[in-house]
Design a protein around this motif. Structure first.
Motif, PDB file in Angstrom:
ATOM      1  N   UNK A  88      13.874   0.616  12.865  1.00 45.21           N
ATOM      2  CA  UNK A  88      12.604   0.376  13.554  1.00 45.21           C
ATOM      3  C   UNK A  88      11.962   1.689  13.983  1.00 45.21           C
ATOM      4  N   UNK A  89      11.533   2.484  13.009  1.00 47.73           N
ATOM      5  CA  UNK A  89      10.817   3.716  13.331  1.00 47.73           C
ATOM      6  C   UNK A  89       9.407   3.407  13.841  1.00 47.73           C
ATOM      7  N   UNK A  90       8.818   4.384  14.498  1.00 50.28           N
ATOM      8  CA  UNK A  90       7.434   4.245  14.978  1.00 50.28           C
ATOM      9  C   UNK A  90       6.540   5.173  14.171  1.00 50.28           C
ATOM     10  N   UNK A  91       5.537   4.591  13.509  1.00 47.21           N
ATOM     11  CA  UNK A  91       4.603   5.393  12.720  1.00 47.21           C
ATOM     12  C   UNK A  91       3.231   4.725  12.757  1.00 47.21           C
ATOM     13  N   UNK A  92       2.214   5.410  13.285  1.00 51.83           N
ATOM     14  CA  UNK A  92       0.875   4.821  13.306  1.00 51.83           C
ATOM     15  C   UNK A  92       0.417   4.417  11.913  1.00 51.83           C
ATOM     16  N   UNK A  93      -0.345   3.356  11.854  1.00 57.05           N
ATOM     17  CA  UNK A  93      -0.758   2.804  10.572  1.00 57.05           C
ATOM     18  C   UNK A  93      -1.509   3.829   9.720  1.00 57.05           C
ATOM     19  N   UNK A  94      -2.354   4.636  10.339  1.00 56.72           N
ATOM     20  CA  UNK A  94      -3.133   5.603   9.568  1.00 56.72           C
ATOM     21  C   UNK A  94      -2.286   6.772   9.064  1.00 56.72           C
ATOM     22  N   UNK A  95      -1.036   6.828   9.512  1.00 53.74           N
ATOM     23  CA  UNK A  95      -0.107   7.845   9.020  1.00 53.74           C
ATOM     24  C   UNK A  95       0.968   7.236   8.116  1.00 53.74           C
ATOM     25  N   UNK A  96       0.851   5.950   7.825  1.00 54.89           N
ATOM     26  CA  UNK A  96       1.857   5.263   7.020  1.00 54.89           C
ATOM     27  C   UNK A  96       1.832   5.754   5.583  1.00 54.89           C
ATOM     28  N   UNK A  97       3.024   5.886   5.008  1.00 48.76           N
ATOM     29  CA  UNK A  97       3.156   6.224   3.595  1.00 48.76           C
ATOM     30  C   UNK A  97       3.878   5.082   2.881  1.00 48.76           C
ATOM     31  N   UNK A  98       3.673   4.943   1.577  1.00 47.93           N
ATOM     32  CA  UNK A  98       4.413   3.913   0.853  1.00 47.93           C
ATOM     33  C   UNK A  98       5.925   4.081   0.987  1.00 47.93           C
ATOM     34  N   UNK A  99       6.391   5.332   1.032  1.00 46.02           N
ATOM     35  CA  UNK A  99       7.826   5.577   1.131  1.00 46.02           C
ATOM     36  C   UNK A  99       8.379   5.079   2.469  1.00 46.02           C
ATOM     37  N   UNK A 100       7.650   5.379   3.554  1.00 49.21           N
ATOM     38  CA  UNK A 100       8.095   4.925   4.869  1.00 49.21           C
ATOM     39  C   UNK A 100       8.084   3.399   4.945  1.00 49.21           C
ATOM     40  N   UNK A 101       7.037   2.798   4.404  1.00 50.01           N
ATOM     41  CA  UNK A 101       6.940   1.332   4.384  1.00 50.01           C
ATOM     42  C   UNK A 101       8.089   0.716   3.598  1.00 50.01           C
ATOM     43  N   UNK A 102       8.335   1.245   2.409  1.00 46.19           N
ATOM     44  CA  UNK A 102       9.337   0.652   1.531  1.00 46.19           C
ATOM     45  C   UNK A 102      10.743   0.760   2.105  1.00 46.19           C
ATOM     46  N   UNK A 103      11.048   1.862   2.800  1.00 41.21           N
ATOM     47  CA  UNK A 103      12.392   2.004   3.342  1.00 41.21           C
ATOM     48  C   UNK A 103      12.672   0.936   4.400  1.00 41.21           C
ATOM     49  N   UNK A 104      11.701   0.696   5.253  1.00 36.80           N
ATOM     50  CA  UNK A 104      11.899  -0.325   6.282  1.00 36.80           C
ATOM     51  C   UNK A 104      12.079  -1.703   5.648  1.00 36.80           C
ATOM     52  N   UNK A 105      11.270  -2.018   4.648  1.00 39.04           N
ATOM     53  CA  UNK A 105      11.416  -3.320   3.976  1.00 39.04           C
ATOM     54  C   UNK A 105      12.774  -3.417   3.274  1.00 39.04           C
ATOM     55  N   UNK A 106      13.227  -2.306   2.701  1.00 39.67           N
ATOM     56  CA  UNK A 106      14.500  -2.321   1.976  1.00 39.67           C
ATOM     57  C   UNK A 106      15.668  -2.594   2.911  1.00 39.67           C
ATOM     58  N   UNK A 107      15.677  -1.939   4.070  1.00 38.43           N
ATOM     59  CA  UNK A 107      16.772  -2.126   5.012  1.00 38.43           C
ATOM     60  C   UNK A 107      16.684  -3.477   5.703  1.00 38.43           C
TER      61      UNK A 107
END
Length: 265
Positions: A88-107
């Motif tokens: 559960x990392x914290x990252x503002x939406x406007x700073x989101x990257x596909x890599x950050x998104x995908x890692x959370x979904x993967x775990x």
């Protein structure tokens, strides 16, 4: 002898779940986590405290696409799978990257899916029943700044729980989830500021959760007393879902008198 797999077992909730099962005489446990040193330390504590439990560890990153192959033995599947690991990392939406998104979904989503499917296949092949419990979050129903990837993953995990319950139920495999409110875990992997903790931990029962609150609910869902429960999302949150005690009355007593509504029903 109950065979149990717990992911995220080096963390606060995962370890509390592992300890609850270890306290059962004769439990055979596989504990998984991405942090090998912490996992080994936790396992050593359990072995010392509960000599009747068999405890083995598997250090692994749940993002690996073949993670189920290393954790689910098709010839010796677990009776119970608890998917407690989560990012559960914290990252503002406007700073989101596909890599950050995908890692959370993967775990948070893909790994529980893969482990549930692998365990389900093996249990069905062996003609056995089983139980799966996923650890969701209040974020599944409430968005917050910096948690678009996390909240989305937990909403998906709850639908995954229901979908698995529907398809595995005819085989005698129950799939449920617990959704904790704010729980103090002191995790270096997922740090939380005191400012955030204070803001989200107001609930009707008046205290923050502790890992054993969640572990008790998980243990119950895996047991015989919950034998007719599947596809359920159990909110273990001190009543946060019901509402908050943090807000004042929207009318004060004087307003009620002036409007003539005091004492009416």
């Amino acid at each position: 002898m109950t065979h149990v797999l717990v992911t995220g077992a080096a963390g606060g909730i995962g370890y509390a779940v592992a300890e609850r099962f270890a306290a059962e005489r004769g439990a055979r446990m596989v504990l998984a986590d991405v942090r090998p040193d912490e996992l080994s330390e936790r396992a050593a504590v359990l072995r010392g405290a509960y000599p009747g439990a068999e405890v083995t560890t598997r250090a692994c990153d749940l993002i690996a696409p073949d993670v189920a192959d290393g954790l689910i033995d098709p010839d010796d599947p677990p009776d119970v799978v608890v998917n407690a690991a989560g990012a559960y990392p914290a990252r503002p939406l406007l700073e989101m990257t596909p890599q950050a998104w995908d890692r959370v979904q993967a775990v948070n989503v893909r790994a529980p899916m893969a482990l549930t499917v692998a365990a389900g296949r093996a249990l069905v092949a062996a003609g056995r029943t089983g139980a799966v419990v996923n650890v969701s979050s209040g974020a599944a129903t409430r968005a917050r700044p910096g948690a678009a990837h996390y909240a989305t993953s937990k909403a998906a995990l709850e639908m995954l729980t229901r979908s698995c319950a529907v398809e595995l139920g005819p085989h005698g495999i129950r799939v449920n989830a617990v959704a904790p409110g704010f729980v103090t875990v002191d995790s270096p992997a997922n740090p939380v500021t005191e400012t955030y903790a204070s803001a989200v931990s107001t609930n009707p029962l008046g205290r923050r959760g502790v890992p054993t609150d969640v572990a008790g609910a998980v243990h119950w869902l895996c047991g015989a007393d919950a034998g007719w429960i599947t596809g359920a999302i159990l909110r273990v949150d001190g009543g946060s879902t019901a509402g908050t005690t943090a807000l004042p009355l929207h009318w004060d007593g004087e307003t009620a008198v002036q409007t003539g509504l005091e004492g009416t029903s």
